[in-house]
Each structure stands twice: as C-alpha cells, then as structure tokens.
Design a protein around this motif. Sequence first.
Motif, PDB file in Angstrom:
ATOM      1  N   GLU A   1       0.826  -1.207   0.000  1.00 50.57           N
ATOM      2  CA  GLU A   1       0.000   0.000   0.000  1.00 50.57           C
ATOM      3  C   GLU A   1       0.863   1.260   0.000  1.00 50.57           C
ATOM      4  OE1 GLU A   1      -3.216   0.397  -0.419  1.00 50.57           O
ATOM      5  OE2 GLU A   1      -3.329  -1.767  -0.747  1.00 50.57           O
TER       6      GLU A   1
ATOM      7  N   ARG B   1       2.040   1.682  -3.496  1.00 49.44           N
ATOM      8  CA  ARG B   1       0.949   2.136  -4.351  1.00 49.44           C
ATOM      9  C   ARG B   1       0.711   3.636  -4.215  1.00 49.44           C
ATOM     10  NH1 ARG B   1      -3.772  -2.446  -3.433  1.00 49.44           N
ATOM     11  NH2 ARG B   1      -3.323  -3.738  -5.257  1.00 49.44           N
ATOM     12  N   ARG B   2       0.842   4.139  -2.978  1.00 50.73           N
ATOM     13  CA  ARG B   2       0.566   5.557  -2.724  1.00 50.73           C
ATOM     14  C   ARG B   2       1.724   6.455  -3.123  1.00 50.73           C
ATOM     15  NH1 ARG B   2      -1.392   3.488   2.301  1.00 50.73           N
ATOM     16  NH2 ARG B   2       0.494   4.269   3.321  1.00 50.73           N
ATOM     17  N   ASN B   3       2.864   5.860  -3.468  1.00 46.31           N
ATOM     18  CA  ASN B   3       4.046   6.669  -3.773  1.00 46.31           C
ATOM     19  C   ASN B   3       4.678   6.246  -5.100  1.00 46.31           C
ATOM     20  OD1 ASN B   3       4.656   8.357  -1.134  1.00 46.31           O
ATOM     21  ND2 ASN B   3       4.009   6.323  -0.472  1.00 46.31           N
TER      22      ASN B   3
ATOM     23  N   THR C   1      -8.687  10.438  -6.867  1.00 47.71           N
ATOM     24  CA  THR C   1      -7.290  10.773  -7.173  1.00 47.71           C
ATOM     25  C   THR C   1      -7.183  12.183  -7.735  1.00 47.71           C
ATOM     26  OG1 THR C   1      -6.829   8.437  -7.646  1.00 47.71           O
ATOM     27  CG2 THR C   1      -5.239  10.058  -8.454  1.00 47.71           C
TER      28      THR C   1
END
Length: 286
Positions: free
Chosen positions: A29, A32-34, A267
């Motif tokens: 996760e 995924r966020r970076n 997003t």
Amino acid sequence: FYEERSEYKDELKDVMVYIDSPMATSATEVFRRNAQVFDDETKDYILRGDHPLDFKNLKFTRTSEESQALNFDPSPKVIIASSGMCEAGRIKHHLKHNLWNPKSSIVFVGYQAPGTLGRSIANGDKNVTVLGEKIHIEAEIYNLEGFSGHADRDGLLEWLSGFRKKPARIFLVHGEEDSKKDFAAYVKKALGYNCTVVEGDSEYTLSKNAVVTVEDYNNEIVSPESLTRIKNKISAVHDDLETILYNTHLAVGGNLSPEQLTEINNTILALEKYTFSLGSAVAKEA
C-alpha cells in the motif's frame, strides 16, 4: 512477462496470486501511494495501464483464517508469504502443507542465511522439521536470486560512489563471507575505501569525528543542484499528466466500472489539493 512469453497468457490467466503477509500488504500500500518514486520503466508500465501492484488475479490475505484456507483449496495458485528465510510467520504453515507434495514448487527469491530452515531447503536437504513435524521433501525447489530486493555489487558501488566526503567507516554485514571479502577488495580497488568485513557476532566502538551544522544542511538543501532537480521533477510530472490525459481520452466511452470512476475522481481531488499546495509553497516568501 507476457510481452516476451505470450504463449503462457491463456494458461496462467486464471491462476490466483495471493500476498499472504500483513506486513507485505501494508508495504505494498505504501508503494501504491508513492508511485512517483518508481523508476522510469515502471512508470511507463503504469501509464500504459499495466500496474505491477494491481492486476485482476492479485488478492491480499490479512487474517489468519484466510491464510489457513489457502492450504485447503486444491486449485493452482501462487502464494507469496514471509518470512523469507522460513524461520517464522505464515510461510511455515504453507511449507508444512506443501513440502511433501511433489506437485508443489517452493521458490526462494532472496538470501538464505546459514542455520535457517530456508537454507536447509535451498541446499537440498530432503528431511526437515517444520512446526515440530518431520517432513520428507518431495516438492520441487527453486532459487531465483535475481529477484532479491538488495542492490548487487555494481549497485552498492554506485551508492558508495555518491558520497561527497569519504565515509569514516564502512561495515559489510549482510551476505556470504567470501562475497563480502571479494566486495571489500573490489571497493578498495575502485574507490580506495577500506571496508570492515563483519564475521559472526562482533562489536565495534564508533566515534563521531565531525558535526554537521544546521546552516550547512540548509545550504545543501537550497543549492543550485537541488533547485534543478525540483524543476526536472515538475517537468516530468507535466509530461506524465499529458500521457494520462491522452489515455483518458482513449478510455472515454470504454467499460469503466463505478469503482474505477470513483478511484479516478478521488485521485483527481487529491491531485487538485496538492497542486494548490505546490502553488502556495512556490509563491510563499522566504
């Protein structure tokens, strides 16, 4: 993989891939966020719609009940579990249920330290003890060292070469003894640095010979090189957005699910927020 071996696509399209590790799930996760810190090759895959951390057969198991159920499902599957050296964690239960089975394959993708269960299996031992039970190994055993997340010799040397000031001490800790000694000699020849090869349980006394002031640190942050890197990053983000906008036009009228539209909208809202934050930071007086 499919780009180079398309003949396997139909055979593997229904095979589930399970990430059976709460820590790995949380770490995924974070990645995924970076995605902005991924290398250019990975970014290109993502922009083409081929996200390596998100495909239709990928499933994350968090609870122990979900993990245990995998061993009672006879369908073909890929289970990615920790710990990597098989000393603890969910992997031990999967080994107990699969090491004896000639239809199973155990694939190691990282270093196996001497004295660990993983090392015994990788070395070809045919009888091991897992969770108190003696097991005769019939599964196929593979060791894919190229999947290790650690840097190789050239990667480590490149990292060491980046120091503006010669490091006071360099300790080589992780790896086989012969490999560490060879790398120490390689560093000495390439950079002139002496490395300490740590063998077994050792103790070293470290002394601090220099102090970095806040002023020195701040001067480095606002250096011309740092400002150039920031400008290049902004330019790269602009180019990525152009590619995304082009792909969005292609996707209009396509079979986008409500979940996809919700994710895209959320997003965009986050992007809008950070765009204003960036503009505010740039306009703020020093």
